[in-house]
Design an enzyme around this catalytic site. Structure first.
Site, PDB file in Angstrom:
ATOM      1  N   ASP A  55       0.816  -1.210   0.000  1.00  0.00           N
ATOM      2  CA  ASP A  55       0.000   0.000   0.000  1.00  0.00           C
ATOM      3  C   ASP A  55       0.848   1.259   0.000  1.00  0.00           C
ATOM      4  OD1 ASP A  55       0.907  -0.268   2.684  1.00  0.00           O
ATOM      5  OD2 ASP A  55      -0.981  -1.183   3.276  1.00  0.00           O
TER       6      ASP A  55
ATOM      7  N   ASP B 286      -7.398  -3.406  14.041  1.00  0.00           N
ATOM      8  CA  ASP B 286      -8.774  -3.853  13.811  1.00  0.00           C
ATOM      9  C   ASP B 286      -8.828  -5.093  12.921  1.00  0.00           C
ATOM     10  OD1 ASP B 286      -8.062  -2.769  11.391  1.00  0.00           O
ATOM     11  OD2 ASP B 286      -9.568  -1.172  11.400  1.00  0.00           O
TER      12      ASP B 286
ATOM     13  N   GLU C  52      -9.575  -2.320   5.305  1.00  0.00           N
ATOM     14  CA  GLU C  52     -10.264  -2.032   6.546  1.00  0.00           C
ATOM     15  C   GLU C  52     -11.492  -2.940   6.705  1.00  0.00           C
ATOM     16  OE1 GLU C  52      -8.612  -0.298   8.468  1.00  0.00           O
ATOM     17  OE2 GLU C  52      -8.186   1.747   7.838  1.00  0.00           O
TER      18      GLU C  52
ATOM     19  N   HIS D 251      -7.012  -5.623  10.059  1.00  0.00           N
ATOM     20  CA  HIS D 251      -6.827  -5.453   8.615  1.00  0.00           C
ATOM     21  C   HIS D 251      -5.448  -5.929   8.169  1.00  0.00           C
ATOM     22  CE1 HIS D 251      -5.268  -1.324   9.880  1.00  0.00           C
ATOM     23  NE2 HIS D 251      -4.286  -1.764   9.103  1.00  0.00           N
TER      24      HIS D 251
END
Length: 266
Positions: free
Chosen positions: A67, A136, A143, A138
């Protein structure tokens, strides 16, 4: 999926680096998928050391990062291009032309995402994908509620991710770009081998959900349960909430594949 529990984060990072080094020695033209973040800094430091001390050769491999932020240039202190240049690409002998990150400055972001997928295909696909685990659940910037068959695309980042990544932006979440380009979950699952490194007590609950919980788009790392060749390397702190620890320890202690790494268990 194999879960490999090491005594501490240093030895977990050492095992991750050894796995990458073995793959690279077996296939000098390996296509590597790479990740960023504080957890990966120890891995890259060890790989750079193997290059300096033992001549680990990166000159023929090709890399694709997961990313990159949208809207900041490559030389920005918070960009992932700069992170990789400083921590791995600069210290080893990989030609810059063989290193790839999504283009967050592209005038047409959708076209840049399609081009990234095409470049991965043209390189023969990713042989080994290195991954971290977000707070979380990811992987990449996929996400919660990201489609499990998603491809490289633009994503909005959650407040939890902005807070987690604020360190590279002076500790201020408000300075972190709100959007990024990321490989999709489907892109990651296309890799022939996945290697996820998770350390620290703050990741214990989400690691247990990712590894032993249901497969769900709310925890995109849980999709790795579907991958035919995935190792999850963790330290004792991150493993604290896992239910299958006795079995995981037995595998590391007895499987022939890990015989050369048992020095890390002491």
């Amino acid at each position: 999926m194999e879960v490999l529990i090491l005594p501490d984060r240093e030895r977990a990072a050492t095992l991750a680096a050894r796995i990458i080094a073995r793959e690279l020695r077996a296939d000098p033209g390996l296509v590597l998928g790479l990740a960023t973040g504080r957890t990966m800094e120890r891995v890259y430091a060890r790989l750079a050391d193997l290059h300096a001390r033992e001549g680990l050769d990166f000159s023929r491999c090709t890399t694709f990062n997961l990313d990159e932020y949208i809207g900041i240039p490559a030389d920005h202190p918070g960009s992932y291009r700069r992170y990789m240049d400083e921590r791995l690409f600069g210290p080893v002998d990989i030609p810059r032309a063989r290193t790839h990150l999504p283009d967050g400055m592209a005038p047409d972001l959708a076209a840049a995402c399609r081009d990234y997928e095409a470049r991965i295909r043209d390189a023969g696909g990713i042989g080994l994908q290195l991954l971290g685990l977000g707070s979380d659940g990811h992987i990449g910037f996929n996400e919660p509620l990201s489609a499990l068959r998603s491809r490289t695309r633009e994503k909005a980042l959650t407040p939890a991710t902005l807070a987690q990544n604020a360190e590279m932006f002076g500790g201020d979440p408000d300075r972190v770009p709100r959007r990024a380009l990321t490989m999709g979950v489907g892109t990651i699952l296309d890799s022939r081998r996945c290697l996820m490194l998770v350390t620290g007590e703050t990741k214990a609950d989400i690691l247990a959900r990712a590894v032993e919980g249901p497969i769900t788009a709310m925890v995109t790392a849980s999709a790795l349960q579907l991958h035919p060749c995935c190792q999850v390397v963790v330290d004792e702190e991150a493993a604290a909430r896992l239910q299958g620890t006795d079995y995981y320890r037995w595998i590391l202690a007895h499987e022939p594949e890990w015989a050369s790494d048992r020095d890390l268990l002491a």
